[in-house]
Design a protein around this motif. Structure first.
Motif, PDB file in Angstrom:
ATOM      1  N   TYR A 129       0.824  -1.218   0.000  1.00 47.28           N
ATOM      2  CA  TYR A 129       0.000   0.000   0.000  1.00 47.28           C
ATOM      3  C   TYR A 129       0.858   1.269   0.000  1.00 47.28           C
ATOM      4  O   TYR A 129       0.592   2.202  -0.765  1.00 47.28           O
ATOM      5  N   LYS A 130       1.882   1.292   0.854  1.00 45.99           N
ATOM      6  CA  LYS A 130       2.716   2.486   0.976  1.00 45.99           C
ATOM      7  C   LYS A 130       3.996   2.413   0.150  1.00 45.99           C
ATOM      8  O   LYS A 130       4.497   3.447  -0.301  1.00 45.99           O
ATOM      9  N   GLY A 131       4.529   1.214  -0.049  1.00 47.34           N
ATOM     10  CA  GLY A 131       5.818   1.098  -0.715  1.00 47.34           C
ATOM     11  C   GLY A 131       5.749   0.859  -2.203  1.00 47.34           C
ATOM     12  O   GLY A 131       6.741   1.077  -2.911  1.00 47.34           O
ATOM     13  N   VAL A 132       4.605   0.395  -2.721  1.00 47.52           N
ATOM     14  CA  VAL A 132       4.494   0.089  -4.154  1.00 47.52           C
ATOM     15  C   VAL A 132       3.416   0.943  -4.813  1.00 47.52           C
ATOM     16  O   VAL A 132       3.683   1.728  -5.724  1.00 47.52           O
ATOM     17  N   LEU A 133       2.175   0.808  -4.353  1.00 47.01           N
ATOM     18  CA  LEU A 133       1.056   1.482  -5.020  1.00 47.01           C
ATOM     19  C   LEU A 133       1.066   2.984  -4.784  1.00 47.01           C
ATOM     20  O   LEU A 133       0.680   3.755  -5.672  1.00 47.01           O
ATOM     21  N   ALA A 134       1.506   3.419  -3.615  1.00 44.83           N
ATOM     22  CA  ALA A 134       1.470   4.858  -3.313  1.00 44.83           C
ATOM     23  C   ALA A 134       2.486   5.659  -4.125  1.00 44.83           C
ATOM     24  O   ALA A 134       2.325   6.876  -4.281  1.00 44.83           O
ATOM     25  N   ILE A 135       3.545   5.016  -4.635  1.00 46.70           N
ATOM     26  CA  ILE A 135       4.573   5.750  -5.379  1.00 46.70           C
ATOM     27  C   ILE A 135       4.358   5.674  -6.890  1.00 46.70           C
ATOM     28  O   ILE A 135       5.195   6.148  -7.653  1.00 46.70           O
ATOM     29  N   LEU A 136       3.254   5.088  -7.322  1.00 45.19           N
ATOM     30  CA  LEU A 136       2.931   5.084  -8.746  1.00 45.19           C
ATOM     31  C   LEU A 136       2.577   6.503  -9.192  1.00 45.19           C
ATOM     32  O   LEU A 136       2.265   7.362  -8.372  1.00 45.19           O
ATOM     33  N   PRO A 137       2.606   6.771 -10.493  1.00 51.77           N
ATOM     34  CA  PRO A 137       2.283   8.130 -10.965  1.00 51.77           C
ATOM     35  C   PRO A 137       0.884   8.546 -10.520  1.00 51.77           C
ATOM     36  O   PRO A 137      -0.052   7.754 -10.518  1.00 51.77           O
ATOM     37  N   ASP A 138       0.763   9.830 -10.158  1.00 49.68           N
ATOM     38  CA  ASP A 138      -0.549  10.322  -9.767  1.00 49.68           C
ATOM     39  C   ASP A 138      -1.332  10.793 -10.991  1.00 49.68           C
ATOM     40  O   ASP A 138      -0.841  10.771 -12.124  1.00 49.68           O
ATOM     41  N   PHE A 139      -2.572  11.234 -10.744  1.00 50.54           N
ATOM     42  CA  PHE A 139      -3.468  11.583 -11.847  1.00 50.54           C
ATOM     43  C   PHE A 139      -2.931  12.767 -12.660  1.00 50.54           C
ATOM     44  O   PHE A 139      -3.017  12.772 -13.891  1.00 50.54           O
ATOM     45  N   LYS A 140      -2.369  13.758 -11.988  1.00 55.30           N
ATOM     46  CA  LYS A 140      -1.870  14.930 -12.705  1.00 55.30           C
ATOM     47  C   LYS A 140      -0.738  14.564 -13.655  1.00 55.30           C
ATOM     48  O   LYS A 140      -0.667  15.075 -14.783  1.00 55.30           O
ATOM     49  N   GLN A 141       0.174  13.702 -13.213  1.00 54.01           N
ATOM     50  CA  GLN A 141       1.288  13.297 -14.072  1.00 54.01           C
ATOM     51  C   GLN A 141       0.794  12.545 -15.303  1.00 54.01           C
ATOM     52  O   GLN A 141       1.280  12.765 -16.421  1.00 54.01           O
ATOM     53  N   ILE A 142      -0.179  11.656 -15.109  1.00 52.53           N
ATOM     54  CA  ILE A 142      -0.710  10.895 -16.242  1.00 52.53           C
ATOM     55  C   ILE A 142      -1.426  11.832 -17.216  1.00 52.53           C
ATOM     56  O   ILE A 142      -1.249  11.737 -18.440  1.00 52.53           O
ATOM     57  N   ARG A 143      -2.243  12.738 -16.696  1.00 50.39           N
ATOM     58  CA  ARG A 143      -2.970  13.664 -17.568  1.00 50.39           C
ATOM     59  C   ARG A 143      -2.006  14.560 -18.347  1.00 50.39           C
ATOM     60  O   ARG A 143      -2.210  14.817 -19.540  1.00 50.39           O
ATOM     61  N   GLN A 144      -0.936  15.009 -17.686  1.00 54.68           N
ATOM     62  CA  GLN A 144       0.029  15.857 -18.361  1.00 54.68           C
ATOM     63  C   GLN A 144       0.769  15.096 -19.449  1.00 54.68           C
ATOM     64  O   GLN A 144       0.999  15.626 -20.554  1.00 54.68           O
ATOM     65  N   SER A 145       1.129  13.838 -19.178  1.00 52.75           N
ATOM     66  CA  SER A 145       1.832  13.040 -20.187  1.00 52.75           C
ATOM     67  C   SER A 145       0.938  12.758 -21.392  1.00 52.75           C
ATOM     68  O   SER A 145       1.409  12.777 -22.540  1.00 52.75           O
ATOM     69  N   VAL A 146      -0.359  12.536 -21.161  1.00 54.95           N
ATOM     70  CA  VAL A 146      -1.285  12.316 -22.282  1.00 54.95           C
ATOM     71  C   VAL A 146      -1.454  13.592 -23.093  1.00 54.95           C
ATOM     72  O   VAL A 146      -1.484  13.571 -24.335  1.00 54.95           O
ATOM     73  N   GLN A 147      -1.549  14.731 -22.413  1.00 55.56           N
ATOM     74  CA  GLN A 147      -1.676  15.997 -23.129  1.00 55.56           C
ATOM     75  C   GLN A 147      -0.434  16.298 -23.958  1.00 55.56           C
ATOM     76  O   GLN A 147      -0.532  16.801 -25.090  1.00 55.56           O
ATOM     77  N   ASP A 148       0.744  15.993 -23.426  1.00 55.28           N
ATOM     78  CA  ASP A 148       1.980  16.201 -24.182  1.00 55.28           C
ATOM     79  C   ASP A 148       2.026  15.292 -25.404  1.00 55.28           C
ATOM     80  O   ASP A 148       2.466  15.719 -26.488  1.00 55.28           O
ATOM     81  N   ALA A 149       1.561  14.049 -25.242  1.00 54.13           N
ATOM     82  CA  ALA A 149       1.556  13.118 -26.370  1.00 54.13           C
ATOM     83  C   ALA A 149       0.574  13.570 -27.443  1.00 54.13           C
ATOM     84  O   ALA A 149       0.861  13.468 -28.645  1.00 54.13           O
ATOM     85  N   LYS A 150      -0.585  14.108 -27.023  1.00 59.03           N
ATOM     86  CA  LYS A 150      -1.559  14.604 -28.001  1.00 59.03           C
ATOM     87  C   LYS A 150      -1.048  15.845 -28.716  1.00 59.03           C
ATOM     88  O   LYS A 150      -1.340  16.061 -29.906  1.00 59.03           O
ATOM     89  N   ALA A 151      -0.288  16.680 -28.009  1.00 61.86           N
ATOM     90  CA  ALA A 151       0.270  17.869 -28.647  1.00 61.86           C
ATOM     91  C   ALA A 151       1.294  17.503 -29.707  1.00 61.86           C
ATOM     92  O   ALA A 151       1.398  18.154 -30.749  1.00 61.86           O
TER      93      ALA A 151
END
Length: 408
Positions: free
Chosen positions: A148-170
């Protein structure tokens, strides 16, 4: 020396009753029952007195009151306006969910690791040994925190994913939103929507499963009588996979998908697996699998070595020998202790409170804090876990009897 005027015969009868093992066993059994009844009466009287002092009434009528809290995961429809009874049902189903999938995963992983520990490949055997020694010697609560704290909590958050998708669409306007999204909020995936015509596929699948079971029983009888085994695996795959797939195509593929959509602040649509469920599911599965691996290894070791040597002498491949000769005999040794591990996994699911997963204990604890009906909630916990454990034990005992060696 005379005792209170009793004759010799009367003294002999009294002495024989006093030292008779049968009469003494009856006496201590009755005494034990009386002590247990007295303890229950004292506990009930004490509880009733405390309730009266607190101006509270005992009973389960409070379950019809409004819950007033939301739950992170629900297999059935639930809102904060639902009753306490509905909330407990949601927790019960969530407990069954993590227990069911945890048992399946722990059994598969434990079987593979247990066989791997006996592998002639040095690297595989050592890796399996390291896995068993690590997980078997760590408390399950720490394993839950690790995921919960050592694996899943350090995955990318929603803002990072949304920003990466927006950069890819650009960079490339043809890029679309991802169908599968893995983040610290869990896993989002396309949610299938079954249309009315899909009922024919479900019916075909059910018929295929029943037919494959019947064919497997017939194949076992054929093997016992002729020594030749029909192709059970191929026929079962045809009945369970190919036949429903053909019906699915014939009726026009009556299925659609609800895909997750990236919003400005959150995800909408699609299916969702919460990180709380993932952490509890992975922790309990991998933790219990380490014990199951040792049970499997001990069961295989308990099969006489001459069985595998005879199979090798007949030219049977080691993998086929393990699957058809060694493991079926090892099951008679594996199943009894395996039942205990299944029960431990189900009971350890009560640690879900550490990850905030809405299981029966977590939901009941919230209701207890709101309503103050501690005795009733604890009674519900005990009855539910006792029922689940006894049902699992009965099924495993039945399966163990089916696998028992039948003398001819």
């Amino acid at each position: 020396m005379a005792v209170l005027g009793l004759s010799d015969g009367e003294r002999h009868r009294a002495s024989s009753i006093l030292y008779n093992p049968e009469y003494r066993s009856y006496f201590f059994q009755v005494l034990t029952v009386l002590v247990v009844v007295w303890l229950i009466y004292q506990a009930w009287s004490n509880a009733a007195e405390n309730l009266a002092r607190s101006n509270m009434t005992a009973g389960f009528g409070f379950l019809s009151a409004r819950a007033g809290f939301d739950l992170g995961q629900s297999l059935i429809e639930y809102t904060s306006d639902s009753t306490y009874r509905r909330a407990l049902l949601v927790g019960f189903l969530n407990t069954l969910l993590v227990g069911f999938f945890g048992i399946i995963t722990a059994t598969i992983v434990g079987l593979l690791v247990g066989v791997g520990r006996l592998s002639n490949n040095w690297l595989i055997a050592r890796l399996c040994t390291v896995y068993v020694e690590i997980f078997r010697n760590i408390p399950p609560l720490l394993v839950i925190f690790f995921w919960y704290k050592g694996v899943l909590a350090i995955l990318p958050d929603f803002k990072q994913i949304r920003q990466s998708v927006q950069d890819a669409k650009a960079a490339d306007p043809s890029v679309v939103d991802p169908s599968f999204i893995i983040s610290n909020r869990g896993i989002n995936f396309p949610n299938p929507i079954f249309e009315p015509g899909f009922n024919a596929v479900w019916l075909t699948l059910a018929i295929g499963i029943v037919a494959s079971i019947a064919f497997s029983i017939w194949a076992n009888r054929q093997q016992m009588s002729t020594g030749k085994r029909p192709p059970v695996l191929l026929v079962s795959l045809g009945l369970i996979v190919v036949l429903p797939l053909l019906v699915f195509l014939v009726v026009g593929a009556p299925i659609s998908f609800d895909y997750p959509v990236l919003g400005r602040f959150n995800l909408s649509g699609g299916g969702h697996i919460s990180p709380e469920f993932l952490s509890l599911y992975l922790a309990l599965s991998l933790y219990t699998a380490s014990f199951i691996a040792e049970i499997v290894r001990a069961g295989i070791r308990g099969v006489p070595k001459g069985q595998s040597e005879a199979a090798n002498a007949l030219g049977i491949r080691p993998s086929r020998s393990m699957r058809l000769i060694v493991l079926p005999q090892a099951l008679r040794i594996i199943i009894p202790p395996l039942t205990s591990q299944y029960l431990n996994l189900i009971k350890n699911s009560s640690l879900a409170v550490a990850a905030g997963y809405a299981d029966l204990v977590q939901v009941g604890n919230t209701i207890l804090n709101q309503s103050g009906h501690s005795i009733e909630i604890i009674a519900i916990w005990m009855i539910v876990y006792l029922t689940i454990s006894l049902t699992t034990s009965l099924f495993m005992n039945w399966f163990n009897a089916k696998m028992a060696l039948v003398e001819r």
